[in-house]
Write a protein that holds these residues in place. Structure first.
Motif, PDB file in Angstrom:
ATOM      1  N   ALA A  80      33.026  49.952  49.242  1.00  0.00           N
ATOM      2  CA  ALA A  80      33.555  49.941  47.822  1.00  0.00           C
ATOM      3  C   ALA A  80      32.407  50.113  46.751  1.00  0.00           C
ATOM      4  CB  ALA A  80      34.098  48.564  47.461  1.00  0.00           C
ATOM      5  N   LEU A  81      31.153  49.751  47.163  1.00  0.00           N
ATOM      6  CA  LEU A  81      30.098  49.924  46.165  1.00  0.00           C
ATOM      7  C   LEU A  81      29.898  51.484  45.921  1.00  0.00           C
ATOM      8  CD1 LEU A  81      27.395  47.599  47.638  1.00  0.00           C
ATOM      9  CD2 LEU A  81      28.745  47.080  45.884  1.00  0.00           C
ATOM     10  N   HIS A  82      30.442  52.325  46.757  1.00  0.00           N
ATOM     11  CA  HIS A  82      30.168  53.810  46.481  1.00  0.00           C
ATOM     12  C   HIS A  82      31.444  54.497  46.382  1.00  0.00           C
ATOM     13  CE1 HIS A  82      25.996  53.371  47.770  1.00  0.00           C
ATOM     14  NE2 HIS A  82      26.368  52.728  48.726  1.00  0.00           N
ATOM     15  N   ASP A  83      32.654  53.835  46.409  1.00  0.00           N
ATOM     16  CA  ASP A  83      33.883  54.296  46.309  1.00  0.00           C
ATOM     17  C   ASP A  83      34.191  54.929  44.637  1.00  0.00           C
ATOM     18  OD1 ASP A  83      36.412  55.091  46.457  1.00  0.00           O
ATOM     19  OD2 ASP A  83      37.458  53.142  46.718  1.00  0.00           O
ATOM     20  N   GLY A  84      34.670  55.973  44.836  1.00  0.00           N
ATOM     21  CA  GLY A  84      34.847  56.534  43.299  1.00  0.00           C
ATOM     22  C   GLY A  84      35.939  55.833  42.389  1.00  0.00           C
ATOM     23  N   SER A  85      36.983  55.285  43.142  1.00  0.00           N
ATOM     24  CA  SER A  85      37.984  54.537  42.425  1.00  0.00           C
ATOM     25  C   SER A  85      37.362  53.082  42.089  1.00  0.00           C
ATOM     26  CB  SER A  85      39.196  54.181  43.607  1.00  0.00           C
ATOM     27  OG  SER A  85      40.258  53.437  42.790  1.00  0.00           O
ATOM     28  N   ARG A  86      37.512  52.928  40.739  1.00  0.00           N
ATOM     29  CA  ARG A  86      37.143  51.433  40.141  1.00  0.00           C
ATOM     30  C   ARG A  86      38.299  50.676  39.578  1.00  0.00           C
ATOM     31  NH1 ARG A  86      31.611  52.235  38.706  1.00  0.00           N
ATOM     32  NH2 ARG A  86      30.580  53.424  40.446  1.00  0.00           N
ATOM     33  N   SER A  87      39.426  50.922  40.097  1.00  0.00           N
ATOM     34  CA  SER A  87      40.446  50.027  39.591  1.00  0.00           C
ATOM     35  C   SER A  87      40.397  48.692  40.026  1.00  0.00           C
ATOM     36  CB  SER A  87      41.773  50.406  40.326  1.00  0.00           C
ATOM     37  OG  SER A  87      41.717  50.666  41.617  1.00  0.00           O
ATOM     38  N   THR A  88      40.694  47.642  39.286  1.00  0.00           N
ATOM     39  CA  THR A  88      40.434  46.385  39.446  1.00  0.00           C
ATOM     40  C   THR A  88      41.388  45.707  40.517  1.00  0.00           C
ATOM     41  OG1 THR A  88      39.726  45.638  37.254  1.00  0.00           O
ATOM     42  CG2 THR A  88      40.655  43.861  38.474  1.00  0.00           C
ATOM     43  N   ARG A  89      40.879  45.067  41.680  1.00  0.00           N
ATOM     44  CA  ARG A  89      41.832  44.765  42.729  1.00  0.00           C
ATOM     45  C   ARG A  89      41.032  43.898  43.560  1.00  0.00           C
ATOM     46  NH1 ARG A  89      39.343  49.562  43.880  1.00  0.00           N
ATOM     47  NH2 ARG A  89      37.915  49.935  45.834  1.00  0.00           N
ATOM     48  N   ILE A  90      41.784  43.034  44.444  1.00  0.00           N
ATOM     49  CA  ILE A  90      41.335  42.034  45.346  1.00  0.00           C
ATOM     50  C   ILE A  90      42.234  42.255  46.500  1.00  0.00           C
ATOM     51  CG2 ILE A  90      41.106  39.648  45.902  1.00  0.00           C
ATOM     52  CD1 ILE A  90      41.236  38.918  42.827  1.00  0.00           C
ATOM     53  N   GLU A  91      41.497  42.675  47.678  1.00  0.00           N
ATOM     54  CA  GLU A  91      42.111  42.769  48.848  1.00  0.00           C
ATOM     55  C   GLU A  91      41.489  42.095  50.223  1.00  0.00           C
ATOM     56  OE1 GLU A  91      42.029  47.114  48.612  1.00  0.00           O
ATOM     57  OE2 GLU A  91      39.855  47.207  49.069  1.00  0.00           O
ATOM     58  N   SER A 112      32.332  50.124  20.584  1.00  0.00           N
ATOM     59  CA  SER A 112      31.784  50.778  21.772  1.00  0.00           C
ATOM     60  C   SER A 112      32.742  50.542  23.009  1.00  0.00           C
ATOM     61  CB  SER A 112      30.359  50.341  22.058  1.00  0.00           C
ATOM     62  OG  SER A 112      30.183  48.832  22.370  1.00  0.00           O
ATOM     63  N   ALA A 113      33.125  49.415  23.069  1.00  0.00           N
ATOM     64  CA  ALA A 113      34.014  49.083  24.472  1.00  0.00           C
ATOM     65  C   ALA A 113      33.423  49.492  25.684  1.00  0.00           C
ATOM     66  CB  ALA A 113      35.411  49.780  23.992  1.00  0.00           C
ATOM     67  N   ASP A 114      32.128  49.219  25.925  1.00  0.00           N
ATOM     68  CA  ASP A 114      31.462  49.564  27.223  1.00  0.00           C
ATOM     69  C   ASP A 114      32.211  48.861  28.489  1.00  0.00           C
ATOM     70  OD1 ASP A 114      30.030  51.760  26.174  1.00  0.00           O
ATOM     71  OD2 ASP A 114      28.536  50.049  25.268  1.00  0.00           O
ATOM     72  N   ILE A 115      32.438  49.493  29.564  1.00  0.00           N
ATOM     73  CA  ILE A 115      32.934  48.690  30.682  1.00  0.00           C
ATOM     74  C   ILE A 115      32.264  49.024  31.954  1.00  0.00           C
ATOM     75  CG2 ILE A 115      35.118  48.210  32.118  1.00  0.00           C
ATOM     76  CD1 ILE A 115      36.781  48.585  29.819  1.00  0.00           C
ATOM     77  N   ALA A 116      31.834  48.027  32.835  1.00  0.00           N
ATOM     78  CA  ALA A 116      30.974  48.369  34.070  1.00  0.00           C
ATOM     79  C   ALA A 116      31.823  47.488  35.143  1.00  0.00           C
ATOM     80  CB  ALA A 116      29.555  47.858  33.974  1.00  0.00           C
ATOM     81  N   THR A 117      31.433  47.706  36.451  1.00  0.00           N
ATOM     82  CA  THR A 117      32.162  47.197  37.545  1.00  0.00           C
ATOM     83  C   THR A 117      31.353  46.044  38.144  1.00  0.00           C
ATOM     84  OG1 THR A 117      33.380  49.176  37.935  1.00  0.00           O
ATOM     85  CG2 THR A 117      33.237  47.840  39.934  1.00  0.00           C
ATOM     86  N   LEU A 212      41.886  49.539  33.011  1.00  0.00           N
ATOM     87  CA  LEU A 212      40.802  49.289  33.860  1.00  0.00           C
ATOM     88  C   LEU A 212      40.807  47.813  34.255  1.00  0.00           C
ATOM     89  CD1 LEU A 212      37.862  51.352  31.992  1.00  0.00           C
ATOM     90  CD2 LEU A 212      39.369  51.875  34.149  1.00  0.00           C
ATOM     91  N   LEU A 213      41.135  47.020  33.628  1.00  0.00           N
ATOM     92  CA  LEU A 213      41.000  45.389  33.880  1.00  0.00           C
ATOM     93  C   LEU A 213      42.280  44.832  34.536  1.00  0.00           C
ATOM     94  CD1 LEU A 213      39.312  44.233  30.850  1.00  0.00           C
ATOM     95  CD2 LEU A 213      38.393  45.148  32.623  1.00  0.00           C
ATOM     96  N   ALA A 214      43.303  45.416  34.128  1.00  0.00           N
ATOM     97  CA  ALA A 214      44.494  45.182  34.920  1.00  0.00           C
ATOM     98  C   ALA A 214      44.456  45.130  36.509  1.00  0.00           C
ATOM     99  CB  ALA A 214      45.896  45.655  34.644  1.00  0.00           C
ATOM    100  N   PRO A 215      44.542  44.159  37.393  1.00  0.00           N
ATOM    101  CA  PRO A 215      44.636  44.012  38.734  1.00  0.00           C
ATOM    102  C   PRO A 215      45.511  45.067  39.276  1.00  0.00           C
ATOM    103  CG  PRO A 215      45.289  42.106  38.090  1.00  0.00           C
ATOM    104  CD  PRO A 215      44.974  42.617  36.871  1.00  0.00           C
ATOM    105  N   GLU A 216      45.244  45.650  40.562  1.00  0.00           N
ATOM    106  CA  GLU A 216      46.455  46.445  41.070  1.00  0.00           C
ATOM    107  C   GLU A 216      47.511  45.278  41.856  1.00  0.00           C
ATOM    108  OE1 GLU A 216      44.767  48.880  44.339  1.00  0.00           O
ATOM    109  OE2 GLU A 216      43.915  50.168  43.022  1.00  0.00           O
ATOM    110  N   PRO A 217      48.685  45.481  41.311  1.00  0.00           N
ATOM    111  CA  PRO A 217      49.672  44.462  41.795  1.00  0.00           C
ATOM    112  C   PRO A 217      49.877  44.420  43.388  1.00  0.00           C
ATOM    113  CG  PRO A 217      50.806  46.229  40.761  1.00  0.00           C
ATOM    114  CD  PRO A 217      49.280  46.604  40.738  1.00  0.00           C
ATOM    115  N   ALA A 218      49.955  45.602  43.967  1.00  0.00           N
ATOM    116  CA  ALA A 218      50.225  45.746  45.344  1.00  0.00           C
ATOM    117  C   ALA A 218      49.239  44.799  46.182  1.00  0.00           C
ATOM    118  CB  ALA A 218      50.575  47.119  45.860  1.00  0.00           C
TER     119      ALA A 218
END
Length: 340
Positions: A80-91, A112-117, A212-218
């Motif tokens: 996950a640290l190197h994954d290109g997908s940055r969608s918010t999720r808990i799995e 500015s609305a800067d966002i990081a992971t 970006l901040l909404a968690p993946e529902p599935a």
């Protein structure tokens, strides 16, 4: 021990920014990387209620090596640290909760609305969090722990983080609402200026935050339906409640986007109305000036046989003709406006 003044955003040689042991005393105990390593090597000798939280700075190249060698994280966390997908999720992976949380930077502003992971690995006894840039929600969580907030389990720490993030979003929405209210007041007062452009930029920021901040529902639904055996029922309920609170904030953000859209449409309608009014005035001026332009063009031709060229009252006759045509054209325009 790590001095509190050195905890801001730096890290030690292992990449550790801060570390805490929970369950030993009423308040969490601050530890350094050496203490953390000793705890990890002898965790079975500690109370079953104890767990640690280690927060790393991934900008320090030693962080990933230390985490891999000593923290025993699941392979999915490293991926996950190197994954290109940055969608918010808990799995769930290998009996470990892997969380990828997008968060606003510590110095966030609506301009500015800067966002990081932020990446988290959560087991019953160990919580590992890592980021590359300072984030607001994780800093709020650290402050809460230092001020003595009771955290009884590793999952509750994750829930606390999600609620802190929701609180940060609530403040962002409040600031955005205040800015939209100001634009709306200016609109009602007839002061448009650059309000339409400001609204467009604000709406783009809110859309980006929501995406970006909404968690993946599935993934979240699967986790809540079948949590790990070491997650207490109370923790599962609090995790479900925190996600619902987060959803409410995102819903408020969606409502604000719709409000901004309506304001943009209203401003666009006013701009179009002003443009139409200006075009109408220009049309009237053009129509009124048409007779004199035509007659002046005809009489100004340098050819023989120009009428009234030698007449004593030629100028006044032509002026009378022009005035008559102008009055007739003006009457026609006014009559047409009244009919519309």
């Amino acid at each position: 021990m790590i001095a509190s003044s050195n905890l801001n955003y730096g890290s030690d040689q292992s990449g550790l920014i801060w570390g805490f042991v929970f369950g030993r005393d009423e308040r969490a105990t601050l530890i350094n990387s050496a203490d953390a390593l000793a705890w990890l090597k002898n965790h079975e000798q500690h109370s079953a209620h104890e767990f640690i939280w280690l927060h790393f700075n991934l900008s320090n190249t030693a962080s990933e090596k230390w985490i891999t060698e000593h923290a025993g994280v699941a392979e999915e966390f490293n991926e996950a640290l190197h994954d290109g997908s940055r969608s918010t999720r808990i799995e769930l992976a290998d009996n470990t909760l892997i969380a990828v949380v997008n968060d606003v930077l510590h110095n966030f502003s609506l301009d500015s609305a800067d966002i990081a992971t932020l990446w988290l690995s959560v087991t019953q006894r160990v919580v590992i969090s890592a980021r590359r840039t300072p984030l607001k929600s994780i800093e709020r969580l650290r402050q809460a722990v230092e001020h003595g907030d009771t955290i009884r389990s590793s999952v509750e720490l994750l829930v606390h983080l999600l609620r802190d993030q929701a609180d940060v979003l609530v403040k962002i929405v409040r600031d955005a609402v205040a800015r939209v209210d100001k634009v709306e007041d200016n609109l009602l007062a007839g002061r448009l200026n650059r309000q339409r452009g400001d609204l467009g930029a604000l709406r783009r920021i809110l859309v980006r935050l929501q995406r970006l901040l909404a968690p993946e529902p599935a993934a979240l639904f699967r986790l809540l339906q079948k949590p790990p055996v070491w997650v207490a029922e109370l923790d599962t309920q609090e995790l479900r409640q925190s996600t619902e609170e987060f959803s409410v904030v995102l819903s408020d953000m969606s409502s604000l986007q719709e409000r901004i859209k309506l304001l943009q449409e209203e401003i666009a309608a006013q701009v179009n109305e002003e443009n139409s009014r200006s075009l109408y005035v220009l049309t009237i001026v053009t129509v009124l000036a048409l007779p004199i332009n035509i007659i002046a063009g005809l009489l100004g031709m340098n050819v023989g046989g120009v009428p009234l060229a030698e007449h004593e009252y030629g100028f006044w006759i032509v002026a009378g003709i022009v005035a008559t045509f102008t009055v007739v054209a003006g009457w026609f325009v006014v009559r047409k406006q009244n009919q519309d």
